[in-house]
Design a protein around this motif. Structure first.
Motif: not given
Length: 249
Positions: A132, A128, A116, A114, A136
């Motif tokens: 994520k 965060r 961000l 991932d 999530e």
């Protein structure tokens, strides 16, 4: 190559290009060119002009901002699961003359996990990103995490363990040798950033980076077995948007 992903990605026509003045295949070709190669919008404008097609660089910009996030969203659930040994790092991205921070994670084999983009580099931003990447998205929790020696990571990892996002037996390592893979992977994304080396807004950076990461996922194969040529990659992108024909230009 496995064809199962095709049957999942395209079961019905989509209305992604409704109201557009240009053919969907042409739009996706322009988006793919921009995200895959080191081309500016004016470069792509010239490439289309050579083929007798009049487009404007501002129109091309709108296409990328519209379809790059959509490409990333539709590919997200088809990423290959990581191996459990994860490398996490942040790199610098310049937005309107100021440095912002792109958190990224891959596993030891280079499989994408991932990313961000954040305005600040602090514990809240790191938390965060971890939520994520590992809560999530529903990817299974890693057993080993390698990071640099930034002070934010030990506190963040402990918080994630307290929230049961990471298991208590998850090992955190800060060996420099573990970070070489992800630092090289950063370059594969950053080399595509506009030639002037700077995005003009956080909004633009966030949406465009989604496209860069999505194309990198495709280049890495998304877990496909066997040959994975550029033609197959383009076919996959076409299928994602309900376009089954060969690109026209």
């Amino acid at each position: 190559m496995s064809i199962g992903i095709y049957s999942k990605l395209i079961l019905r026509p989509r209305n992604d290009f409704k109201g557009r003045h240009f053919n969907g295949l042409m739009i996706i070709q322009a988006v793919n060119w921009y995200l895959r190669y080191c081309l500016s919008y004016r470069d792509i404008e010239e490439l289309f002009l050579e083929r007798g097609i009049n487009t404007d660089h501002s129109t091309l910009n709108r296409w990328v901002l519209r379809y790059a996030p959509l490409l990333e969203k539709r590919l997200r659930s088809y990423r290959k699961p990581h191996c459990g040994e994860v490398r996490i790092d942040e790199t610098y991205i310049k937005v309107k003359g100021q440095w912002k921070y792109l958190y990224r994670a891959i596993d030891k084999n280079g499989t994408a996990i991932d990313f961000l983009l954040t305005a600040k580099r602090n514990i809240k931003a790191a938390q965060r990103f971890f939520r994520k990447a590992f809560k999530e998205d529903g990817l299974f929790a890693p057993t080993h995490i390698g990071t640099d020696q930034a002070a934010t990571f030990p506190k963040t990892i402990q918080t994630m363990k307290n929230e049961h996002i990471l298991p208590n037996h998850c090992v955190h390592e800060t060996k420099k040798s573990l970070q070489q893979g992800i630092e090289n992977d950063h370059f594969r994304v950053k080399r595509m950033i506009p030639k002037n080396g700077c995005f003009q807004s956080f909004h633009t950076a966030r949406k465009t980076l989604k496209g860069y990461e999505a194309i990198l996922w495709i280049k890495k194969g998304l877990g496909f077995k066997g040959k994975w040529t550029i033609n197959e990659q383009i076919k996959l992108i076409q299928n994602i948007f309900g376009l089954n024909n060969t690109l026209p230009c």
